[in-house]
Design a protein around this motif. Structure first.
Motif, short mmCIF file in Angstrom:
data_model
loop_
_atom_site.label_atom_id
_atom_site.label_comp_id
_atom_site.label_asym_id
_atom_site.label_seq_id
_atom_site.Cartn_x
_atom_site.Cartn_y
_atom_site.Cartn_z
N ASP A 62 30.08 23.32 -21.81
CA ASP A 62 29.36 22.07 -21.57
C ASP A 62 29.30 21.75 -20.08
O ASP A 62 28.26 21.32 -19.57
CB ASP A 62 30.02 20.91 -22.31
N GLU A 63 30.39 22.00 -19.37
CA GLU A 63 30.42 21.71 -17.94
C GLU A 63 29.56 22.69 -17.14
O GLU A 63 28.98 22.32 -16.13
CB GLU A 63 31.86 21.65 -17.44
N VAL A 64 29.44 23.93 -17.60
CA VAL A 64 28.54 24.89 -16.96
C VAL A 64 27.10 24.41 -17.09
O VAL A 64 26.32 24.44 -16.12
CB VAL A 64 28.73 26.31 -17.54
N VAL A 65 26.72 23.95 -18.29
CA VAL A 65 25.37 23.43 -18.50
C VAL A 65 25.14 22.19 -17.63
O VAL A 65 24.10 22.04 -16.99
CB VAL A 65 25.12 23.14 -20.00
N ARG A 66 26.13 21.32 -17.57
CA ARG A 66 26.06 20.13 -16.73
C ARG A 66 25.91 20.52 -15.26
O ARG A 66 25.10 19.93 -14.53
CB ARG A 66 27.34 19.33 -16.95
N ALA A 67 26.67 21.52 -14.82
CA ALA A 67 26.56 22.00 -13.43
C ALA A 67 25.17 22.56 -13.15
O ALA A 67 24.64 22.38 -12.06
CB ALA A 67 27.63 23.05 -13.16
N GLY A 68 24.58 23.22 -14.14
CA GLY A 68 23.22 23.73 -13.97
C GLY A 68 22.24 22.61 -13.68
O GLY A 68 21.37 22.73 -12.82
N ALA A 69 22.38 21.48 -14.39
CA ALA A 69 21.51 20.34 -14.15
C ALA A 69 21.73 19.78 -12.74
O ALA A 69 20.77 19.40 -12.05
CB ALA A 69 21.76 19.26 -15.20
N VAL A 70 22.98 19.75 -12.30
CA VAL A 70 23.28 19.26 -10.95
C VAL A 70 22.69 20.20 -9.90
O VAL A 70 22.11 19.76 -8.91
CB VAL A 70 24.80 19.10 -10.75
N VAL A 71 22.83 21.50 -10.11
CA VAL A 71 22.28 22.48 -9.18
C VAL A 71 20.76 22.32 -9.09
O VAL A 71 20.18 22.36 -8.00
CB VAL A 71 22.70 23.91 -9.60
N ARG A 72 20.11 22.12 -10.22
CA ARG A 72 18.66 21.89 -10.20
C ARG A 72 18.32 20.62 -9.42
O ARG A 72 17.36 20.59 -8.64
CB ARG A 72 18.11 21.81 -11.61
N MET A 73 19.12 19.55 -9.58
CA MET A 73 18.91 18.31 -8.85
C MET A 73 19.07 18.54 -7.35
O MET A 73 18.29 18.04 -6.54
CB MET A 73 19.90 17.25 -9.35
N LEU A 74 20.07 19.32 -6.95
CA LEU A 74 20.26 19.62 -5.52
C LEU A 74 19.07 20.40 -4.96
O LEU A 74 18.65 20.16 -3.83
CB LEU A 74 21.55 20.42 -5.32
N GLY A 75 18.54 21.33 -5.74
CA GLY A 75 17.35 22.07 -5.31
C GLY A 75 16.16 21.15 -5.11
O GLY A 75 15.44 21.27 -4.12
N GLU A 76 15.96 20.23 -6.05
CA GLU A 76 14.86 19.26 -5.92
C GLU A 76 15.04 18.40 -4.68
O GLU A 76 14.09 18.14 -3.95
CB GLU A 76 14.77 18.38 -7.18
N ALA A 77 16.29 17.94 -4.44
CA ALA A 77 16.56 17.09 -3.28
C ALA A 77 16.25 17.82 -1.97
O ALA A 77 15.83 17.21 -1.00
CB ALA A 77 18.01 16.62 -3.29
N ALA A 78 16.45 19.15 -1.97
CA ALA A 78 16.16 19.95 -0.78
C ALA A 78 14.72 20.44 -0.76
O ALA A 78 14.33 21.22 0.11
CB ALA A 78 17.11 21.15 -0.73
N GLN A 79 13.92 19.98 -1.72
CA GLN A 79 12.52 20.39 -1.86
C GLN A 79 12.39 21.90 -2.01
O GLN A 79 11.44 22.51 -1.51
CB GLN A 79 11.68 19.85 -0.71
N ARG A 80 13.38 22.49 -2.70
CA ARG A 80 13.37 23.91 -3.01
C ARG A 80 13.78 24.07 -4.48
O ARG A 80 14.92 24.39 -4.78
CB ARG A 80 14.32 24.67 -2.09
N PRO A 81 12.84 23.77 -5.41
CA PRO A 81 13.19 23.78 -6.83
C PRO A 81 13.81 25.12 -7.26
O PRO A 81 13.36 26.19 -6.85
CB PRO A 81 11.86 23.55 -7.54
N VAL A 82 14.83 25.02 -8.08
CA VAL A 82 15.52 26.19 -8.61
C VAL A 82 14.62 26.87 -9.65
O VAL A 82 14.08 26.20 -10.53
CB VAL A 82 16.87 25.77 -9.24
N GLN A 83 14.48 28.18 -9.53
CA GLN A 83 13.67 28.94 -10.48
C GLN A 83 14.54 29.69 -11.50
O GLN A 83 14.08 30.02 -12.58
CB GLN A 83 12.78 29.92 -9.73
N LYS A 84 15.80 29.95 -11.13
CA LYS A 84 16.71 30.69 -12.01
C LYS A 84 18.14 30.27 -11.70
O LYS A 84 18.50 30.14 -10.54
CB LYS A 84 16.55 32.21 -11.77
#
Length: 142
Positions: A62-84
């Motif tokens: 569950d925490e790995v999935v949660r971390a994935g959402a956070v990583v995607r949010m960080l990518g969006e904040a840096a204007q570099r959306p996560v693709q994988k």
């Protein structure tokens, strides 16, 4: 008596503690090339997934999935959306059980190769590192 949790000091030079989740200490890897979290279960003496109880393994997933959402949010904040998302529990260098959750892009400079031990890290800088850590905490995921 179980010894207290202590993260291996090898994590200190390349990452910062952001917060604790129910099972894991959450660390942000200090490499602006990639949005990258490290989850370290807060239990002493763990080396392998099998060292966790079945219930703890479920929490870790569950925490790995949660971390994935956070990583995607960080990518969006840096204007570099996560693709994988790359998720791995390697432990070849640091034996303590930990899981990397790394946001990747096709243009990230190492694609499609793995990030582990490749290339020079690009430190965030103190202000950017603190801003990223604050984003994580304020996202509701920390």
């Amino acid at each position: 008596m179980t010894p207290p949790f202590k993260a291996d000091p090898a994590f200190d030079p390349g990452s910062v503690v952001v917060c604790d989740w129910p099972l894991c200490q959450v660390r942000l890897q200090d490499d602006a090339h990639f949005p990258w979290l490290i989850l370290i279960p807060r239990r002493a003496g763990l080396h392998e997934l099998e060292d966790l109880t079945a219930a703890e393994r479920a929490i870790l997933m569950d925490e790995v999935v949660r971390a994935g959402a956070v990583v995607r949010m960080l990518g969006e904040a840096a204007q570099r959306p996560v693709q994988k998302l790359n998720v791995a529990a390697l432990g070849n260098v640091t034996a303590q059980l930990h899981v990397h959750v790394v946001g990747r892009r096709h243009d990230d400079g190492l694609w499609p190769d793995p990030v582990w031990g490749r290339g020079e890290a690009l430190p965030y800088g103190a202000n950017a590192l603190q801003a990223a850590a604050s984003r994580i905490r304020l996202s509701g995921a920390g």
